[in-house]
Design an enzyme around this catalytic site. Structure first.
Site, PDB file in Angstrom:
ATOM      1  N   GLU A   1      78.012  39.023 114.439  1.00 51.68           N
ATOM      2  CA  GLU A   1      78.966  39.875 113.727  1.00 51.68           C
ATOM      3  C   GLU A   1      79.903  39.195 112.472  1.00 51.68           C
ATOM      4  O   GLU A   1      80.281  39.950 111.611  1.00 51.68           O
ATOM      5  CB  GLU A   1      79.866  40.493 114.740  1.00 51.68           C
ATOM      6  CG  GLU A   1      80.158  42.200 114.476  1.00 51.68           C
ATOM      7  CD  GLU A   1      80.335  42.862 115.694  1.00 51.68           C
ATOM      8  OE1 GLU A   1      80.342  44.039 115.629  1.00 51.68           O
ATOM      9  OE2 GLU A   1      81.289  42.442 116.324  1.00 51.68           O
TER      10      GLU A   1
ATOM     11  N   HIS B   1      59.720  28.304 129.667  1.00 48.02           N
ATOM     12  CA  HIS B   1      58.280  28.784 129.966  1.00 48.02           C
ATOM     13  C   HIS B   1      57.805  29.937 129.304  1.00 48.02           C
ATOM     14  O   HIS B   1      56.666  30.530 129.155  1.00 48.02           O
ATOM     15  CB  HIS B   1      58.081  29.181 131.512  1.00 48.02           C
ATOM     16  CG  HIS B   1      58.416  27.735 132.519  1.00 48.02           C
ATOM     17  ND1 HIS B   1      57.398  26.952 132.836  1.00 48.02           N
ATOM     18  CD2 HIS B   1      59.514  27.470 132.932  1.00 48.02           C
ATOM     19  CE1 HIS B   1      57.995  26.008 133.426  1.00 48.02           C
ATOM     20  NE2 HIS B   1      59.389  26.178 133.600  1.00 48.02           N
TER      21      HIS B   1
ATOM     22  N   LYS C   1      77.208  53.368 112.762  1.00 47.30           N
ATOM     23  CA  LYS C   1      78.158  54.401 113.628  1.00 47.30           C
ATOM     24  C   LYS C   1      78.339  55.568 112.772  1.00 47.30           C
ATOM     25  O   LYS C   1      77.988  56.697 113.253  1.00 47.30           O
ATOM     26  CB  LYS C   1      79.367  53.682 113.809  1.00 47.30           C
ATOM     27  CG  LYS C   1      79.610  52.689 114.756  1.00 47.30           C
ATOM     28  CD  LYS C   1      80.930  52.333 115.044  1.00 47.30           C
ATOM     29  CE  LYS C   1      81.096  50.997 115.853  1.00 47.30           C
ATOM     30  NZ  LYS C   1      82.476  50.687 116.052  1.00 47.30           N
TER      31      LYS C   1
HETATM   32  O1  PA5 Z   1      84.492  42.306 116.975  1.00 46.89           O
HETATM   33  C1  PA5 Z   1      84.602  43.373 117.035  1.00 46.89           C
HETATM   34  O2  PA5 Z   1      85.350  43.872 116.256  1.00 46.89           O
HETATM   35  C2  PA5 Z   1      83.541  44.591 117.610  1.00 46.89           C
HETATM   36  O3  PA5 Z   1      82.610  43.840 118.265  1.00 46.89           O
HETATM   37  C3  PA5 Z   1      84.615  45.234 118.369  1.00 46.89           C
HETATM   38  O4  PA5 Z   1      85.013  44.888 119.363  1.00 46.89           O
HETATM   39  C4  PA5 Z   1      83.525  46.492 119.251  1.00 46.89           C
HETATM   40  O5  PA5 Z   1      82.719  47.123 118.331  1.00 46.89           O
HETATM   41  C5  PA5 Z   1      84.461  47.412 119.767  1.00 46.89           C
HETATM   42  O6  PA5 Z   1      85.404  47.831 119.222  1.00 46.89           O
HETATM   43  P1  PA5 Z   1      86.430  48.897 119.984  1.00 46.89           P
HETATM   44  O7  PA5 Z   1      87.451  48.010 120.697  1.00 46.89           O
HETATM   45  O8  PA5 Z   1      87.353  49.436 118.833  1.00 46.89           O
HETATM   46  O9  PA5 Z   1      85.870  49.798 120.803  1.00 46.89           O
END
Ligand code: PA5
Length: 418
Positions: A274, A295, A409
């Protein structure tokens, strides 16, 4: 220091001069990371002061959960549950509640199965959602609340619900309106950098893990990074993987011969995926658990395209002993293992893989923990976060945003009529 790095089998693909230059660039970025003012409000994870909030409240609530709960549900997704889950799944725990995960799926089968499994039990939940806009934790909170109200009635509900979100969010208002414990998700700490905030701390404490040792590990790594920006584990790792990336190694697989590190490798995949995968750039992070995956994917690692980096997550102390006892009358042809401990067998398999894959043309990196412990988790998490910030900057991307995730999203919300 409970963790170390071995780059000898990756550096052999790199020239001395380019390596020295890359290390200098990484060291410079590490220095700047600590000198930066945090104008964009994304660097709170650097210090305990901005991450470790409300420790007293966390410990008090965790004790209550351990005393009263049969099941503790961690409701969160991505950065909001991975760090805690990785530790809880890897470390031995004494007593305390069963830990269950929700808010990380949209599968009705999984949601129903989880709720059915909790019937008749004493349940506590922690809803972790930074801005309380993410579909999975938000929708599961509603389902869980309604389910809990039916189970316990309104009067016994409030004390069983903890919410972790940013100050000023709707989640905080809901907590105030209903008497739930509210824990702060610090604004300047993104989800995947939140391991040392209440996001990671309450679940870990409720699971009975040693928070002091965990934070001591964080502090040790932090000191190392600030006192030795020119040469620490995070900087060395970032420099080598970026050089390899420049030479066409654009997939990195974290592997471990300890299945209990499985969720740790998932945390690492999320952190780097990410943070770096943007603007059509980035090393694609993935993970495998050996020896099982030898494997399957082992064939590709040994003999497939040579664009792979293999990063071993190893541990010195196996944490248990199982010795193969002789059994000559059975004639199963495994007598060569007689009196051998699986610790030795596992180590031999790991060494053989490390050698075979690196000699087969895969740059191999090894992280070594002296044992799987809260302290080494603290060190690893901190080093990897620094390394990711440095590595993303070396690549020329912003390691703290995730616009690509926002994109899917947007279209999902449209499809659901939000
Ligand atoms: O690292 C990040 O910012 C994301 O992976 C968020 O943690 C994830 O999308 C969850 O977001 P939220 O805590 O707003 O639900």
């Amino acid at each position: 220091m409970g963790v170390t790095i071995d780059l000898s089998r990756a550096e052999r693909w790199l020239g001395e001069e380019e390596l020295a230059e890359a290390k200098d660039r990484a060291a410079d970025l590490c220095r700047r990371l600590y000198a930066a003012e945090d104008k964009e409000n994304v660097l709170g994870w650097r210090t305990k002061e901005n991450s470790v909030l409300e420790l007293g409240k966390i410990q008090e609530k965790a004790e209550e959960i351990r005393r009263r709960a049969d099941v503790f549900v961690i409701v969160g997704v991505g950065g909001s549950n991975q760090a805690a889950r990785a530790m809880i799944e890897a470390l031995p725990r004494q007593n305390g509640p069963e830990i269950v995960y929700l808010g990380n799926t949209l599968s009705p089968y999984t949601i129903k199965k989880t709720l059915d499994g909790m019937k008749g039990k004493s349940v506590y939940i922690d809803v972790i959602a930074k801005n309380f806009e993410t579909l999975e934790p938000g929708s599961h909170f509603r389902v869980l609340r309604q389910w809990m109200e039916q189970e316990y009635g309104r009067s016994d509900l409030a004390g069983r619900i903890i919410v972790t979100g940013t100050v000023g969010s709707r989640l905080e208002e809901i907590a105030g309106e209903n008497g739930y414990l509210f824990l702060p998700f610090p604004v300047p700490v993104g989800g995947r950098y939140s391991a040392f905030t209440p996001v990671g701390l309450l679940p870990a404490a409720a699971a009975g893990l040693d928070i002091e040792a965990y934070l001591a590990g964080m502090e040790e790594a932090r000191k190392d990074c600030t006192l030795h920006p020119e040469d620490n584990l995070a900087v060395r790792y970032a420099a080598v993987r970026q050089l390899l990336y420049g030479k066409g190694y654009d997939i990195e697989m974290m592997v471990s011969f300890e299945p209990r590190y499985y969720y740790f490798t998932r945390w690492w995949v999320q952190l780097f995926g990410e943070s770096e995968g943007k603007e059509k750039r980035g090393i694609f992070p993935t993970s495998s658990v050996y020896s099982e995956d030898l494997h399957s994917i082992g064939q590709y690692m040994q003999d497939g395209r040579r664009n792979l980096i293999e990063t071993f997550l190893s541990v010195k102390e196996p944490g248990a002993s199982v010795v193969v006892q002789p059994c000559p009358e059975f004639r199963d042809r495994f007598d060569y293992l007689d009196h051998m401990d699986f610790g030795t067998i596992n180590r031999a398999a790991e060494e053989a893989t490390w050698k075979a894959h690196s000699e087969g043309g895969v740059p191999c990196i090894r992280f070594l923990a002296d044992k799987v412990s809260e302290r080494t988790f603290g060190e690893f998490y901190y080093y990897f976060m620094v390394s990711c910030a440095v590595s993303g900057s070396l690549m020329g991307v912003n390691p703290f945003d995730q616009e690509g995730v926002e994109e899917y999203k947007r279209s999902m919300f449209e499809a659901l009529g939000r």
